[in-house]
Design a protein around this motif. Structure first.
Motif, mmCIF file in Angstrom:
data_model
loop_
_atom_site.group_PDB
_atom_site.id
_atom_site.type_symbol
_atom_site.label_atom_id
_atom_site.label_comp_id
_atom_site.label_asym_id
_atom_site.label_seq_id
_atom_site.Cartn_x
_atom_site.Cartn_y
_atom_site.Cartn_z
ATOM 1 N N SER A 57 4.297 3.593 0.752
ATOM 2 C CA SER A 57 5.733 3.243 0.941
ATOM 3 C C SER A 57 6.046 4.540 1.823
ATOM 4 O O SER A 57 5.937 5.744 1.344
ATOM 5 N N SER A 58 7.254 4.553 2.829
ATOM 6 C CA SER A 58 7.645 5.485 3.506
ATOM 7 C C SER A 58 9.136 5.074 4.039
ATOM 8 O O SER A 58 9.614 3.960 4.008
ATOM 9 N N SER A 59 9.688 6.275 4.293
ATOM 10 C CA SER A 59 10.895 6.140 4.862
ATOM 11 C C SER A 59 11.038 5.104 6.063
ATOM 12 O O SER A 59 9.930 4.994 6.882
ATOM 13 N N GLY A 60 12.129 4.552 6.459
ATOM 14 C CA GLY A 60 12.042 3.665 7.356
ATOM 15 C C GLY A 60 11.781 2.256 7.233
ATOM 16 O O GLY A 60 11.481 1.244 7.804
ATOM 17 N N ALA A 61 11.880 2.023 5.773
ATOM 18 C CA ALA A 61 11.620 0.829 5.017
ATOM 19 C C ALA A 61 10.251 0.373 5.196
ATOM 20 O O ALA A 61 9.937 -0.909 5.610
ATOM 21 N N SER A 62 9.184 1.140 5.469
ATOM 22 C CA SER A 62 7.867 0.728 6.052
ATOM 23 C C SER A 62 6.755 0.692 4.860
ATOM 24 O O SER A 62 6.772 1.806 3.922
ATOM 25 N N LEU A 63 6.039 -0.160 4.951
ATOM 26 C CA LEU A 63 4.722 -0.208 3.979
ATOM 27 C C LEU A 63 3.524 0.348 5.055
ATOM 28 O O LEU A 63 3.399 -0.519 6.113
ATOM 29 N N ARG A 64 2.636 1.011 4.665
ATOM 30 C CA ARG A 64 1.627 1.574 5.470
ATOM 31 C C ARG A 64 0.214 1.513 4.877
ATOM 32 O O ARG A 64 0.399 1.406 3.522
ATOM 33 N N HIS A 65 -0.736 1.357 5.540
ATOM 34 C CA HIS A 65 -2.151 1.107 5.140
ATOM 35 C C HIS A 65 -2.986 2.127 5.658
ATOM 36 O O HIS A 65 -3.085 2.203 7.014
ATOM 37 N N CYS A 78 10.436 -4.364 4.640
ATOM 38 C CA CYS A 78 10.266 -4.631 2.882
ATOM 39 C C CYS A 78 11.014 -3.576 2.215
ATOM 40 O O CYS A 78 10.858 -3.409 0.945
ATOM 41 N N GLY A 79 11.704 -2.577 2.728
ATOM 42 C CA GLY A 79 12.252 -1.402 2.134
ATOM 43 C C GLY A 79 11.493 -0.803 1.247
ATOM 44 O O GLY A 79 11.995 -0.461 0.030
ATOM 45 N N ALA A 80 10.228 -0.223 1.549
ATOM 46 C CA ALA A 80 9.425 0.239 0.833
ATOM 47 C C ALA A 80 9.929 1.630 -0.086
ATOM 48 O O ALA A 80 10.008 2.439 0.823
ATOM 49 N N TYR A 81 9.985 1.706 -1.173
ATOM 50 C CA TYR A 81 10.187 2.864 -1.883
ATOM 51 C C TYR A 81 9.089 3.174 -2.849
ATOM 52 O O TYR A 81 8.375 4.318 -3.041
ATOM 53 N N TYR A 105 10.478 -6.829 -3.101
ATOM 54 C CA TYR A 105 9.834 -7.471 -2.194
ATOM 55 C C TYR A 105 8.236 -7.768 -2.615
ATOM 56 O O TYR A 105 7.913 -7.091 -3.646
ATOM 57 N N HIS A 106 7.657 -8.890 -2.304
ATOM 58 C CA HIS A 106 6.290 -9.181 -2.682
ATOM 59 C C HIS A 106 5.489 -9.047 -1.244
ATOM 60 O O HIS A 106 5.752 -9.891 -0.228
ATOM 61 N N PHE A 107 4.471 -8.429 -1.240
ATOM 62 C CA PHE A 107 3.489 -8.244 0.036
ATOM 63 C C PHE A 107 2.271 -9.268 -0.248
ATOM 64 O O PHE A 107 1.538 -8.627 -1.018
#
Length: 195
Positions: A57-65, A78-81, A105-107
């Motif tokens: 999870s990262s700033s910018g509300a992003s989910l990264r892989h 998704c507001g990832a924290y 959220y659910h991914f």
């Protein structure tokens, strides 16, 4: 030695690798060298499934892989924290900052779906931790007023503050028995019950 940076989170792996999230980079220490992945965002949390299946999870509300070769942006809404999950097709994400305050959220492997949205307050900074015990037992913890919610696979339930006073939580874990443990902003470990 790790280079100078602002370090935020850690993730260990069964192979002994250590992933470090920081203000400007993601670092991977494989036991002999430090590999640096340049980023333009803060990394708040990791979720490890396999050497080629890691989420951040990262700033910018992003989910990264991470696919074993590099990091890519999966979802930017998704507001990832903080995140947790049992499989890479079912990741639960709690938000803390920005327009995603107080949302879960659910991914599902393809997209993020809003599952919970709670009213926020100026002093309330969103959720600081999420724990997925099973797909029908999920807990999220807020960092102000120690708000806690559980999800049973059908609906969300809010729990009254189980603590004798109000303070900020850093993290919490909850067990099926209703017994939980938390760490507060002052470094205290607290045992509580939601029964």
């Amino acid at each position: 030695d790790f280079p100078e940076d602002t370090y935020i989170c850690l993730q260990g792996t069964p192979s002994g690798d250590v992933w470090v999230g920081a203000r400007h980079n993601i670092y991977q220490y494989d036991g002999s060298e430090i590999i640096v992945y340049d980023t333009d965002y803060f990394v708040y949390d990791f979720l490890y499934f396999d050497v080629d299946d890691i989420y951040a999870s990262s700033s910018g509300a992003s989910l990264r892989h991470f696919d074993g070769f590099g990091w890519s942006d999966l979802e930017n809404t998704c507001g990832a924290y903080t995140l947790d999950g049992l499989t890479s097709n079912s990741i639960w994400i709690a938000s803390k900052y920005g327009s995603n305050y107080g949302k879960v959220y659910h991914f599902n492997g393809n997209e993020c779906n809003l599952m919970l949205e709670v009213e926020t307050y100026a002093e309330y900074g969103g959720f600081v931790d999420i724990e997925v015990i099973t797909e029908s037992m999920i807990w999220v913890v807020g960092d102000r007023y120690t708000r806690m919610y559980s999800y049973d696979g059908i609906e969300w339930q809010e729990f009254d503050n189980p603590f004798p006073f109000s303070f900020s939580l850093i993290t919490a874990i909850e067990f099926a028995s209703g017994i939980g443990w938390a760490v507060d902003e002052y470094g205290n470990i607290i045992r509580y019950s939601t029964l």
